[in-house]
Structures are given as structure tokens and as C-alpha cells.
Motif scaffolding. Structure first.
Motif, PDB file in Angstrom:
ATOM      1  N   GLU A 147       0.995  -1.244  -0.007  1.00 29.64           N
ATOM      2  CA  GLU A 147      -0.145   0.103  -0.074  1.00 29.64           C
ATOM      3  C   GLU A 147       0.980   1.178   0.081  1.00 29.64           C
ATOM      4  O   GLU A 147       1.966   1.146   0.651  1.00 29.64           O
ATOM      5  CB  GLU A 147      -0.875   0.056   1.194  1.00 29.64           C
ATOM      6  CG  GLU A 147      -1.973  -0.941   1.427  1.00 29.64           C
ATOM      7  CD  GLU A 147      -2.982  -0.968   2.491  1.00 29.64           C
ATOM      8  OE1 GLU A 147      -3.612   0.213   2.626  1.00 29.64           O
ATOM      9  OE2 GLU A 147      -3.002  -1.616   3.126  1.00 29.64           O
ATOM     10  N   SER A 148       0.356   2.133  -0.478  1.00 32.76           N
ATOM     11  CA  SER A 148       1.082   3.624  -0.761  1.00 32.76           C
ATOM     12  C   SER A 148       0.438   4.497  -0.269  1.00 32.76           C
ATOM     13  O   SER A 148      -0.792   4.618  -0.132  1.00 32.76           O
ATOM     14  CB  SER A 148       1.520   4.003  -2.255  1.00 32.76           C
ATOM     15  OG  SER A 148       2.135   3.106  -2.641  1.00 32.76           O
ATOM     16  N   PHE A 149       0.974   5.429   0.899  1.00 35.90           N
ATOM     17  CA  PHE A 149       0.363   6.546   1.573  1.00 35.90           C
ATOM     18  C   PHE A 149       1.304   7.548   1.127  1.00 35.90           C
ATOM     19  O   PHE A 149       2.441   7.599   1.202  1.00 35.90           O
ATOM     20  CB  PHE A 149       0.382   6.069   3.022  1.00 35.90           C
ATOM     21  CG  PHE A 149      -0.188   4.893   3.508  1.00 35.90           C
ATOM     22  CD1 PHE A 149      -1.470   5.056   3.749  1.00 35.90           C
ATOM     23  CD2 PHE A 149       0.667   3.693   3.795  1.00 35.90           C
ATOM     24  CE1 PHE A 149      -2.120   3.846   4.217  1.00 35.90           C
ATOM     25  CE2 PHE A 149       0.062   2.560   4.094  1.00 35.90           C
ATOM     26  CZ  PHE A 149      -1.432   2.614   4.460  1.00 35.90           C
ATOM     27  N   THR A 150       0.444   8.769   0.992  1.00 34.53           N
ATOM     28  CA  THR A 150       0.865  10.056   0.791  1.00 34.53           C
ATOM     29  C   THR A 150       0.533  11.026   1.760  1.00 34.53           C
ATOM     30  O   THR A 150      -0.772  11.110   2.027  1.00 34.53           O
ATOM     31  CB  THR A 150       0.744  10.507  -0.938  1.00 34.53           C
ATOM     32  OG1 THR A 150      -0.612  10.547  -0.886  1.00 34.53           O
ATOM     33  CG2 THR A 150       1.185   9.555  -1.955  1.00 34.53           C
ATOM     34  N   PRO A 151       1.467  11.907   2.122  1.00 34.42           N
ATOM     35  CA  PRO A 151       1.041  12.948   3.166  1.00 34.42           C
ATOM     36  C   PRO A 151      -0.063  14.065   2.169  1.00 34.42           C
ATOM     37  O   PRO A 151       0.089  14.211   1.048  1.00 34.42           O
ATOM     38  CB  PRO A 151       1.913  13.794   3.334  1.00 34.42           C
ATOM     39  CG  PRO A 151       3.103  13.210   2.388  1.00 34.42           C
ATOM     40  CD  PRO A 151       2.653  12.047   1.858  1.00 34.42           C
ATOM     41  N   LYS A 152      -1.168  14.442   3.202  1.00 35.85           N
ATOM     42  CA  LYS A 152      -1.972  15.441   2.531  1.00 35.85           C
ATOM     43  C   LYS A 152      -1.436  16.757   2.666  1.00 35.85           C
ATOM     44  O   LYS A 152      -0.851  17.365   3.408  1.00 35.85           O
ATOM     45  CB  LYS A 152      -3.256  15.305   3.274  1.00 35.85           C
ATOM     46  CG  LYS A 152      -3.880  14.025   3.184  1.00 35.85           C
ATOM     47  CD  LYS A 152      -5.324  13.943   3.744  1.00 35.85           C
ATOM     48  CE  LYS A 152      -5.699  12.442   3.335  1.00 35.85           C
ATOM     49  NZ  LYS A 152      -6.966  11.973   4.029  1.00 35.85           N
TER      50      LYS A 152
END
Length: 152
Positions: A147-152
Motif C-alpha cells: 500500500e502507498s500512503f502520501t501525506p496530505k
């Protein structure tokens, strides 16, 4: 020769670590001599001889004769030096012209306290470094997915 070096060390009532420091040899080098991995080098023999001038070189190297060249004193110079924190030094401030006639012109020994050596600690500071930001975090799972998570 390792047994004779050990005998010297024991006669000085020193541990292996203290004896290595006293003669100026690394603890690992002295340990490898005692374990039989290496043989004593000429530098080791010279280090012992310079710190313990009463030790007979003939006895140390070849095992013949007595251990001490002078048996006048039971406690050696090394043992006396190890038991004190004061080291004798030469006083060169003595003015020879101020001596009365027939006076001894040898330098006078003064006692100076030993100061422990301080290690220099170098702090490294980095300037003009750009601030880095997190752009993506990936989490890998044991079923070969992620899974990839990117900061908002």
C-alpha cells in the motif's frame, strides 16, 4: 618468552590491561602473545626494557641468568611508579650562576601531578542543508502486496 613476560607482569602486580598500558603496547597485542597466536616482537622487548631497566635482556630473550640485573630492591621502579599519581620531572629553571661554589649542578627533581588526557570531541554541524519532506510511504506485506500512503 611469553612465560617470562607473564612472570614480569605478575612480579609488578599488574593486570594484563594495566601492564600493556604501562609498557605502551596494545592490550590485543599482549593478549595474542599470551595466547600463542603471535610471538613477541623486538618492539615489545624494547618497550619492556625501557620501562623496566632492571630486567635482564639475556633472561627475557633467552631465558638464561637471573630475571633482575640488580637485586638490591624488591620493589621495582615500575611498581613504585604505578602506585603513585605524582611523576618526577626535571626542573630546568635552576640558574647555575646562583649556585654556591662546589654545589651540585644537577637539575632538581620536582613532583608534578599527572593530568588525565582528554579526548577531543569534534562536533560536526551541517549548514545550508535543505529541509526534506516525506512524499510517499510504502508498506509491503508478506502476500507480495503493498500500500502507498502520501501525506496530505
Amino acid at each position: 618468552m611469553k612465560d617470562r613476560i607473564r612472570k614480569i607482569m605478575e612480579s609488578q602486580h599488574m593486570s594484563q590491561h594495566n601492564f600493556a598500558q604501562f609498557i605502551g603496547v596494545s592490550t590485543a597485542a599482549l593478549s595474542s602473545i599470551f595466547n600463542g597466536r603471535t610471538k613477541p616482537t623486538l618492539n615489545t622487548v624494547e618497550a619492556i626494557r625501557s620501562k623496566l631497566p632492571d630486567i635482564s635482556l639475556e633472561w627475557l630473550v633467552f631465558g638464561t641468568g637471573d630475571m633482575l640485573m640488580h637485586n638490591a630492591d624488591t620493589q621495582s621502579v615500575a611498581a613504585k611508579a604505578a602506585n603513585t599519581d605524582v611523576e618526577p620531572t626535571l626542573d630546568f629553571e635552576l640558574d647555575a650562576t646562583a649556585l654556591p661554589d662546589g654545589a651540585n649542578e644537577e637539575p632538581i627533581l620536582k613532583s608534578v601531578e599527572r593530568t588525565p588526557k582528554k579526548s577531543a570531541k569534534n562536533d560536526v554541524k551541517i549548514f545550508n542543508k535543505t529541509h526534506r519532506r516525506i512524499t510517499e510511504i510504502r508498506v509491503f506485506y508478506d502476500d507480495q502486496t503493498y500500500e502507498s500512503f502520501t501525506p496530505k
